[in-house]
Scaffold this motif. Structure first.
Motif, mmCIF file in Angstrom:
data_model
loop_
_atom_site.group_PDB
_atom_site.id
_atom_site.type_symbol
_atom_site.label_atom_id
_atom_site.label_comp_id
_atom_site.label_asym_id
_atom_site.label_seq_id
_atom_site.Cartn_x
_atom_site.Cartn_y
_atom_site.Cartn_z
ATOM 1 N N UNK A 271 -28.290 8.056 91.841
ATOM 2 C CA UNK A 271 -27.626 9.124 91.283
ATOM 3 C C UNK A 271 -26.948 8.770 90.008
ATOM 4 N N UNK A 272 -27.704 7.721 89.294
ATOM 5 C CA UNK A 272 -27.241 7.319 87.819
ATOM 6 C C UNK A 272 -27.017 8.634 87.208
ATOM 7 N N UNK A 273 -26.185 8.439 86.138
ATOM 8 C CA UNK A 273 -25.827 9.554 85.028
ATOM 9 C C UNK A 273 -26.909 9.619 83.968
ATOM 10 N N UNK A 274 -27.560 10.816 83.923
ATOM 11 C CA UNK A 274 -28.608 10.717 82.697
ATOM 12 C C UNK A 274 -28.117 11.740 81.975
ATOM 13 N N UNK A 275 -28.048 11.734 80.530
ATOM 14 C CA UNK A 275 -27.760 12.820 79.672
ATOM 15 C C UNK A 275 -28.684 14.052 79.925
ATOM 16 N N UNK A 276 -27.919 15.291 79.513
ATOM 17 C CA UNK A 276 -28.895 16.290 79.676
ATOM 18 C C UNK A 276 -29.768 16.842 78.512
#
Ligand code: CLR
Length: 458
Positions: A420-425
């Motif tokens: 669930x790591x953050x990735x930019x949109x």
């Protein structure tokens, strides 16, 4: 692409609350911290997020249109220089701290000539990416402001490169912004300067502009001054550039500049011999001319050897606690000069409104229709910024704390779950084809306005 001309608000809803808190009482606990980890009471804030502050680079974007319309690559370079320097002008006397963007926060701005989308793509370290486009040019980049404490001053280095592209001409320019120094953080009144060297490279033709942003220096005579030259790929100096990042940028051909230097050294001797008037005493006149010459000679001639020394924000020669004054009586005008850019005066009420420019005043405005079109992560929808703008300082403080806690909880939650790591949109990390360095590349999707699965960050 071009949207119709709209009226924008010229002022914020209420004047600012003038605080007399001591910034050092907060900052002394923050030495060594990352800018995004410094939490200051909202009275030190201005009602804009750093993403909105980045959009201020666009105030003089018409210079990019003018650049794209030129046949001659050297004239194009002149306008790109004008744009690069003008992008910093709104920082003059702006000493409020913009809000740290939340991870995933976005900011869009659509104006007659361009649209820009900004996103906070990383929180630790804080990185803000932006992508602006018009029919003639593309401007993109990312900024990671790095903070260094130097005793009585703080230096902020905006790490990252910015790129201008003229697709029809198949041409790209890149540069990095210079560092910003905030002085008198312990006692006295805060003041700011931008120092260091900026090299603007035209990757297609090999032209380079080498600009030095000078420290205020002895007697503050160099306060805000910028100087440099444009050279071709075999390093021949073609044009001399001079001005102040707070006021104007001019250029003249390099020969005129050299002639001017020679002529003025003669004048310096003559004036010294003949001048009789008390106000124009020999020593007074020669000192003035000397100052002029010194100031002109410093960077263009020593630029290669002295690069390191100006790159560091040295302690200023301005006495502790004092704010240097810009000396407008001493202004140079070299024959055959052309003005590339001139600053717009600040609005009359600016000092009651965080020293905002007219452009800055409009950035947090919720325009009619935005309630349905805006991406839900847009800075305009941040309740803490909105409350500060409306003069509700306590409300802003409560909201700011709530948002920061919410962000911390979300981070913890993501860390505890795999995958669930953050990735930019709207941006992907990639390689800038011109600099071959890591950069953030826009994915082209924002303006489709399909905002689904929005992260709940406010
Ligand atoms: C300057 C122009 C650069 C990008 C940039 C990055 C960080 C900004 C800085 C600019 C201007 C000054 C700034 C800074 C972050 C915090 C600081 C807004 C826009 C303000 C003045 C807060 C100072 C408080 C410190 C004493 C901690 O291209």
């Amino acid at each position: 692409m071009e949207t119709e001309r709209k009226e924008h608000r010229l002022v914020l809803p209420v004047p600012m609350y003038h605080n007399d808190y001591n910034i050092w009482s907060v900052l002394k606990n923050c030495i060594g911290k990352e800018l995004s980890k410094i939490t200051m009471p909202v009275v030190f804030n201005e009602p804009l997020s750093f993403l909105q502050r980045m959009a201020e680079y666009m105030e003089y974007s018409h210079l990019l249109r003018l650049a794209s319309q030129q046949q001659d690559p050297i004239i194009r370079m002149q306008y790109v220089i004008g744009f690069a320097v003008s992008a910093l002008a709104s920082n003059w006397e702006r000493l409020g701290k913009p809000f740290n963007p939340l991870l995933g926060e976005t900011y869009e701005l659509e104006r007659e000539e361009f649209k820009i989308i900004c996103e906070q793509v990383s929180h630790h370290p804080p990185v803000s990416a932006f992508h602006a486009e018009s029919k003639d040019w593309v401007f993109h980049g990312s900024i990671h402001p790095k903070l260094k404490f130097w005793g009585k001053s703080v230096e902020i280095q905006p790490k990252g490169t910015v790129t201008v592209e003229f697709p029809k001409l198949n041409e790209a320019y890149t540069w990095s912004n210079v560092q910003c120094c905030v002085h008198n953080i312990i006692v006295g009144k805060l003041w700011m300067e931008q120092c260091g060297t900026m090299e603007i490279v035209n990757h297609s033709t090999g032209h380079k502009a080498h600009l030095t942003f000078k420290p205020a220096g002895w007697n503050s005579k160099d306060l805000h001054r910028v100087e440099g030259y444009i050279a071709d790929k075999s390093k021949h100096k073609l044009f001399f550039i001079y001005g102040k990042w707070t006021e104007f940028i001019k250029c003249t051909d390099y020969a005129s500049y050299e002639d001017y230097l020679k002529e003025n050294s003669h004048k310096f001797k003559r004036d010294g011999d003949k001048s009789k008037s008390p106000n124009d005493s020999p020593s007074h006149t020669s000192r003035k001319v000397l100052q002029k010459l010194n100031s002109l000679k410093v960077s263009p001639f020593k630029s290669n050897s002295s690069q390191e020394s100006v790159d560091e924000c040295a302690p200023p020669d301005v006495p502790d606690g004092m704010v240097p004054k810009s000396d407008s009586t001493y202004s140079i005008d070299i024959p055959n000069s052309v003005t590339i850019w001139k600053v717009k005066p600040r609005p009359l009420q600016s000092s009651d409104y965080y020293q905002f420019t007219e452009f800055a005043m409009s950035l947090n405005e919720l325009e009619p229709g935005m309630d349905t079109s805006l991406c839900p992560t847009d800075s305009r929808l941040r309740p803490d910024i909105r409350k500060l703008e409306q003069g509700d300082i306590d409300g802003a403080a409560i909201e700011k704390t709530r948002l920061e806690e919410k962000q911390r909880d979300a981070n913890k939650h993501r860390k505890s779950k795999k995958g669930t790591e953050w990735s930019p949109r709207w941006f992907n990390s990639g390689i800038n084809p011109h600099t071959k360095q890591e950069d953030w590349v826009y994915n082209g999707n924002y303006w489709k306005r399909e905002y689904t699965d929005n992260p709940d960050i406010f």
